[in-house]
Design an enzyme around this catalytic site. Structure first.
Site, PDB file in Angstrom:
ATOM      1  N   GLN A 186       1.056  -0.900  -0.136  1.00  0.00           N
ATOM      2  CA  GLN A 186      -0.162  -0.016  -0.169  1.00  0.00           C
ATOM      3  C   GLN A 186       0.977   1.324   0.109  1.00  0.00           C
ATOM      4  O   GLN A 186       1.086   1.828   1.069  1.00  0.00           O
ATOM      5  CB  GLN A 186      -0.851  -0.052   1.158  1.00  0.00           C
ATOM      6  N   ARG A 200      -4.531   5.793   1.629  1.00  0.00           N
ATOM      7  CA  ARG A 200      -3.519   5.975   0.338  1.00  0.00           C
ATOM      8  C   ARG A 200      -4.150   4.891  -0.505  1.00  0.00           C
ATOM      9  O   ARG A 200      -4.611   4.091  -0.342  1.00  0.00           O
ATOM     10  CB  ARG A 200      -2.326   5.829   0.657  1.00  0.00           C
ATOM     11  N   ALA A 219     -11.689   4.199   1.171  1.00  0.00           N
ATOM     12  CA  ALA A 219     -10.677   3.207   0.783  1.00  0.00           C
ATOM     13  C   ALA A 219      -9.478   3.469  -0.136  1.00  0.00           C
ATOM     14  O   ALA A 219      -9.754   4.525  -0.926  1.00  0.00           O
ATOM     15  CB  ALA A 219     -11.389   1.784   0.457  1.00  0.00           C
ATOM     16  N   HIS A 220      -8.611   2.558  -0.482  1.00  0.00           N
ATOM     17  CA  HIS A 220      -7.661   2.939  -1.240  1.00  0.00           C
ATOM     18  C   HIS A 220      -8.243   3.098  -2.784  1.00  0.00           C
ATOM     19  O   HIS A 220      -8.849   2.526  -3.299  1.00  0.00           O
ATOM     20  CB  HIS A 220      -6.637   1.791  -1.424  1.00  0.00           C
ATOM     21  N   ASN A 221      -7.625   4.086  -3.585  1.00  0.00           N
ATOM     22  CA  ASN A 221      -7.703   4.259  -5.162  1.00  0.00           C
ATOM     23  C   ASN A 221      -9.040   4.836  -5.379  1.00  0.00           C
ATOM     24  O   ASN A 221      -9.521   4.866  -6.452  1.00  0.00           O
ATOM     25  CB  ASN A 221      -7.394   2.698  -5.912  1.00  0.00           C
TER      26      ASN A 221
END
Lengths: 337, 337, 337
Positions: free
Chosen positions: C201, C221, C242-244
């Site tokens: 991550q 991130r 959450a991520h992305n």
């Protein structure tokens, strides 16, 4: 670390020069010659070729694809390139020497036992009787109240609070703002006045090895006994785990899920986001709880690999059939049939 | 504290020696001779007998059971042993003298007023104009911005943030990571640009006496007026309470519940986990909201002791009937009837 | 600031003396002669008249009402008094000079770049390579790990954690306990052992201008790429992103909502509280998600201004029809028809 060693340690085959040192992993766009990147789907091969990465973790692709990549850098070839890449990243991450620095503004109680190569960040508080394992890391602003035990190579990123007597295993990763071992939510109502008296919350919290705990997640201690988090459990952000809960090995719990008191989640279960599990529930081995589903009090959920959904949670096939029937009924009403 | 005094203060009868000093409560397995344990169900009497506890808080059991226990230690006998045990634990907890220590790394503004026997932990920040009541405790890493008032014997465990002007009553317990008095979520859309302008969030947050607030829970100040939390309210972890909400006395709110702006929860209500209450709702006295239920905007929920469930929340009997009808319909469709 | 200037800057008309200095906004009950109050609904005119406010932000009311108010203070008259009031409050808030003070207990790494008139609170940690824009504010107990960039006039209230490399834009407001740029929740299962390996991550988090982020909210991130929060986005307390994930301009997200990995919310969407959005979802421009609704994996939600509700989320008219049909069916069953 040399590429040869990385390939050996993750059990993958190496193609090309194995003597180069690598320091990390990266995305195609940010990689340097010291970084590994990974390619899971051959359709992105051009992106890989254009990157500045020094090596590629790839699947058993067609030789044309492998040749194109090999012209740009070394290859680590694996039947499961995603897993190989994850392992490589973890190995590289762990190979970084911990700073072993205790910041001058950290407060470490005289009775705390600090292992070798431990790093402690600015303003962290290490209370009386705390034990920090070798190479553990306690980031800035963490507060470890009395008698906490932190295992080897475990890292608490920042502003983590750990209540007295909590035990955290080895190689755990605890993200910022998590609160571990807080009081459970237990009260006894006085039938005369209607007010609530606090029931003692004096049990413990025991966290196994290789556990990851997300940001601002809260895990309560047991009331009189222990709350137990098994080895390899992965918990996302903003999750709530109540007193006396027991989570088995390798359970995965996504964000904003809540687990009420004394419930048991057996090993290998997958719990999606925003799931609500009432008290004294048992989720048997390997069951999968779909997002937002709700499991009522004392319910037993059984079915390895079976997905449950809805509130009250039922097998997803059943739930989808009900949704379809309801939708059909509504359409029929609307058209006046 | 001597057992005799404990029994008197909780209004229970004593059997055996009342002169021994006790220091705490414990589980059967961890108790020492200075600990009280409790036995609610006679079927666990053997566990009790095997424990090293010095005294037992018990119900009005058969004399054979009481005799067996009396041979091991003194008894506190009560018609409600759970409540008696909770009260004894609380009395013992409060009898511990506060440390009265202000850690050298705490920052206390010159204009703050610190009462007697106040303890302040490492790295805590006590801003200008803050008032800390006698015997209050502000744990490590807490940040009390300006003009906060903390009542007597109130304890903020660690890393609690309190925004300016918030008032917390006496004997409250606030767990780690809670954020009290933050800005409410209020904006005005500019119809021309589509962007949002912040609406002022300059009201206050007033918390009564004997309130417990869970870890990482957030309670916002009012926009222009006040958010009010009544006496004896118990709030679990990760709960969200928005601006201008009013919570009546002895309301219990379980984890991950969210209460939107200007809603009122009257006294003695019970709100289970993951409940969502929209804005301008009124939950009338004594209603019970089941886990994960949702109450839409401006709705009034009425019914002392009635359980509501589902979204939109309705009496549970109604909701269960609907679930049953839906399941039956789906089965019928499946079997082609 | 003089009233004349305030009126000009918010584009509203002034009636009465414009030379008086004003310092803030207030509610009727707490206002002083240096405060603005606002009156949106003429039925509260008597409350306004009774207040001690120095000036009133009002709508284009009947002249009798305006005359009554004008006898008590100056008027700012606007077709949208709520927006005018919000703008006035914001202008007054921003006109306060930042303290420009760095507390002696703050830890600022030698390699950090601190802009002009920056204020840093007690015990804050500013890590290596961090850049703080002019007039930015980092409150007590914040931890900014390495290479964080904070824009001009951005304020982090207290105990905010920012992970390495996160970029926060200008004029943002981040509330206490928020965790920005933490690791996403990504693992690869080892099919042989059943254990999970952490997927790297190592992406970034990029937050635009004029973003507000609530207390104890967590934004991860990207895994390899970036998580992106657009300009003007407003996020409430205890939200998980959450991520992305990619959030477009002027999106509003209410409390306790969770957005899973790689989902996109296009500009001008409104997301109510406790909504769950699975991974790889796209919420197209201007759609409105009702409280507690759930959007399944990979779903596309389309409809500017359309409200969606239920799980799986569908247009609210459809959902309400289904609820009505279900209730009717249940009643029919009950009455034996």
């Amino acid at each position: 670390m040399r590429l040869q060693e990385i390939a050996e340690r993750i059990g993958a085959s190496l193609r090309g020069d194995g003597s180069t040192e690598f320091t990390g992993v990266a995305a195609f766009s940010t990689a340097t010659s010291r970084d590994l990147v990974f390619l899971e789907d051959p359709k992105y091969v051009q992106d890989a070729v254009r990157s500045s990465a020094g090596a590629f973790v790839v699947g058993n692709f067609d030789s044309a694809i492998l040749d194109a990549l090999a012209a740009k850098g070394s290859l680590i070839v694996s039947t499961n390139p995603r897993l190989a890449f994850a392992r490589a990243a973890e190995i590289l991450r762990r190979s970084e020497r911990p700073s072993g620095t205790i910041h001058s503004t950290a407060v470490v109680h005289a009775s705390a036992q600090v292992g070798g190569d431990v790093s402690i960040g600015a303003g962290a508080f290490i209370g009386p009787g705390v034990v920090l394992g070798d190479r553990s890391h306690v980031g800035p602003g963490c507060a470890l109240l009395s008698d906490v035990i932190v295992g080897e190579e475990t890292s608490l990123i920042a502003r983590v609070t750990v209540y007295p007597g909590t035990k955290i295993g080895n190689r755990c990763l605890v993200h910022a703002g998590a609160v571990l071992g807080g009081d459970g939510f237990g009260f006894v109502r006085d039938p005369e006045t209607g007010s609530y008296e606090k029931f003692p919350q004096i049990g413990s919290l025991i966290i196994g090895d290789d556990v990851e705990i997300g940001a601002n997640t809260t895990i309560d201690r047991g009331a009189l006994e222990a709350t137990i988090i098994g080895n390899g459990v992965k918990i996302d952000n903003l999750v709530q785990i109540a007193h006396n809960v027991e989570i088995g090995e390798n359970v995965v719990i996504a964000s904003q899920t809540g687990i009420s008191g004394s419930s048991v989640i057996e090993r290998n279960c997958i719990v999606a986001g925003q799931v609500g599990i009432a008290d004294h529930v048992r989720i048997e081995e390997g069951a999968i709880l779909g997002a937002q589903c709700g499991v009522p009090t004392k319910k037993v959920i059984r079915g390895k690999g079976v997905v449950f959904w809805g509130t009250p949670a039922r097998p997803i096939t059943e739930y989808l059939r009900e949704l379809a029937a309801m939708a059909k009924l509504a359409r029929r009403k609307k058209s006046g049939v």
